[in-house]
Enzyme design. Structure first.
Site, PDB file in Angstrom:
ATOM      1  N   SER A 130       0.835  -1.202   0.000  1.00 29.84           N
ATOM      2  CA  SER A 130       0.000   0.000   0.000  1.00 29.84           C
ATOM      3  C   SER A 130       0.868   1.250   0.000  1.00 29.84           C
ATOM      4  CB  SER A 130      -1.014   0.001   1.148  1.00 29.84           C
ATOM      5  OG  SER A 130      -0.355  -0.003   2.372  1.00 29.84           O
ATOM      6  N   ASP A 175       7.684   2.709   5.498  1.00 28.68           N
ATOM      7  CA  ASP A 175       7.412   2.081   4.198  1.00 28.68           C
ATOM      8  C   ASP A 175       7.423   3.109   3.073  1.00 28.68           C
ATOM      9  OD1 ASP A 175       6.975   0.089   5.992  1.00 28.68           O
ATOM     10  OD2 ASP A 175       4.857  -0.195   5.542  1.00 28.68           O
TER      11      ASP A 175
HETATM   12  C1  GLA Z   1       4.054  -1.464   8.934  1.00 28.45           C
HETATM   13  C2  GLA Z   1       3.932   0.060   8.969  1.00 28.45           C
HETATM   14  C3  GLA Z   1       5.291   0.714   9.217  1.00 28.45           C
HETATM   15  C4  GLA Z   1       6.001   0.102  10.419  1.00 28.45           C
HETATM   16  C5  GLA Z   1       5.980  -1.425  10.343  1.00 28.45           C
HETATM   17  C6  GLA Z   1       6.522  -2.060  11.591  1.00 28.45           C
HETATM   18  O1  GLA Z   1       4.799  -1.843   7.824  1.00 28.45           O
HETATM   19  O2  GLA Z   1       3.394   0.540   7.759  1.00 28.45           O
HETATM   20  O3  GLA Z   1       5.133   2.109   9.365  1.00 28.45           O
HETATM   21  O4  GLA Z   1       5.448   0.550  11.615  1.00 28.45           O
HETATM   22  O5  GLA Z   1       4.683  -1.939  10.116  1.00 28.45           O
HETATM   23  O6  GLA Z   1       7.867  -1.765  11.764  1.00 28.45           O
END
Ligand code: GLA
Length: 388
Positions: A130, A175
């Site tokens: 996403s 991400d």
């Molecule tokens: C998901 C969230 C990130 C982060 C990870 C855990 O991917 O989108 O922002 O918090 O989990 O590290």
């Protein structure tokens, strides 16, 4: 790939003349999990798989959407004047959410567009799908409307804003940052408290980094993720009664040990311990990476997994079995779940010669013990979002 996408665009919309193609990658996080909303450090890399978008500006305010991943939805329509989250919008909530974010940030979107989207990240794997969609769309809008003051870091922040405010997922910045700012053959060491970052080369000629997809669905992920975040906030609030800190990321493990008894609930003591120690491990890991100390790096990865399993409780049987089986293979230096957890993938570091046995043994034993089938991907670290 570009040619294929343009051909499909032409098939759906009649002509691809003047259409532009953009790409934003998914990510794998090497270490620093659930630290990014606690003001800590993370160490992700961008992958070579991700989301492609093909777009052509329209002269009116209409929006048209088509996803090659959901051909059964066909081509659907929206309007610039109606940027609302609706369950029934399905995947088109993503482009609508990014347009909405641009408007919220004060940018006027003058025209609609025809959009085709395609993603090659395995669905539900927790490899930043996403985020890559949000970043690809953010880049596309900047380029299409010439918003030159917007940096790639802004694009990452817009993606996170859309997740938080439009989709209601309180994710951190990791991400989107990895997707927007990734660099081929480098990991990104990011301080999420102020977004300072550095690139660290990953030389994996002697070593291999392997992602394993557990195929365990990440059930009720959003609710559990938001719950962890809330638990950290509650722990922080209690610590703030005796310490002048803004985030858990400001605490060293030593400091945390001295003040942790102020936290009333044992479960919150464990959640905060994870955030604090994981941040320290990530800082230790970048040092190990710089010294090319793969053995130390691997140890830190495994310690990270243990803490995610025991303190943060975001792993699960399938991910634990993958890690256990990985660590049994001679030449494997470390293994951990990666991403938000509750299913998804693990990442393992090994000496190159271990690779063959790793794939055979871990695959076989995982299926025997869980009934699930494991998929293996060699990590290829690619560049961040770009026009193709
Ligand atoms: C998901 C969230 C990130 C982060 C990870 C855990 O991917 O989108 O922002 O918090 O989990 O590290």
């Amino acid at each position: 790939m570009k040619e294929e996408l343009l051909k499909k665009f032409e098939e759906i919309y009649g002509s691809s003349e003047g259409a532009k193609v953009y790409f934003a990658p998914g990510r794998v996080n090497l270490i620093g999990e659930h630290t990014d909303y606690n003001g800590g450090h993370v160490l992700p890399c961008a992958l070579t798989i991700g989301t492609y978008v093909v777009v052509k500006k329209r002269t009116d305010k209409k929006l048209r959407f088509y996803s090659m991943n959901y051909p059964e939805c066909g081509m659907t329509e929206g309007a610039l004047g109606d940027l609302k989250y609706r369950r029934s919008n399905g995947w088109t909530n993503y482009p609508i959410g990014i347009l909405w974010t641009y408007q919220k940030k004060g940018y006027r979107i003058p025209n609609g567009f025809d959009l085709l989207i395609y993603g090659d990240i395995p669905s539900g794997a927790g490899l930043g799908t996403s985020a890559s969609i949000g970043v690809a769309l953010g880049l596309m809008i900047r380029e299409m409307f010439g918003f030159e003051d917007i940096t790639n870091v802004d694009i990452a922040l817009f993606g996170q804003y859309a997740e938080n405010e439009f989709h209601g997922i309180n994710c951190g910045i990791m991400d989107q940052f990895a997707s927007a700012m990734g660099k081929k053959d480098h990991a990104i060491f990011l301080d999420t408290s102020d977004l300072r970052y550095e690139y660290a080369p990953i030389d994996i000629s002697e070593y291999a980094l392997v992602i394993i997809n557990s195929h365990k669905a990440r059930g009720a992920f959003d609710a559990k993720y938001n719950e962890r975040r809330y638990e950290c906030e509650r722990a922080l609030a209690q610590l703030q009664s005796i310490a002048a800190i803004q985030s858990l990321g400001e605490l060293t493990p030593e400091c945390y040990e001295q003040i942790k008894e102020v936290i009333a609930e044992p479960v919150l003591v464990r959640r905060a311990a994870h955030a604090v120690y994981e941040n320290q491990r990530t800082m230790d890991a970048i040092e190990a990476l710089k010294r090319a100390d793969a053995v130390r790096f691997g140890k830190l990865m495994t310690e990270s997994h243990n803490s995610l399993r025991d303190n943060y409780e975001v792993s699960g049987k399938e991910l634990d079995v993958l890690v256990e089986e990985a660590l049994k293979v001679p030449g494997v230096l470390g293994s951990r779940m990666t991403g938000g957890g509750f299913g998804g993938c693990t990442v393992s570091l090994m000496r190159r010669e271990a690779l063959e046995m790793f794939t055979i043994e871990v695959g076989k034993n995982y299926t025997e013990r869980t009934g699930y089938y494991a998929d293996f991907y060699n990590v290829e670290v690619g560049d961040g979002a770009r026009a193709l």
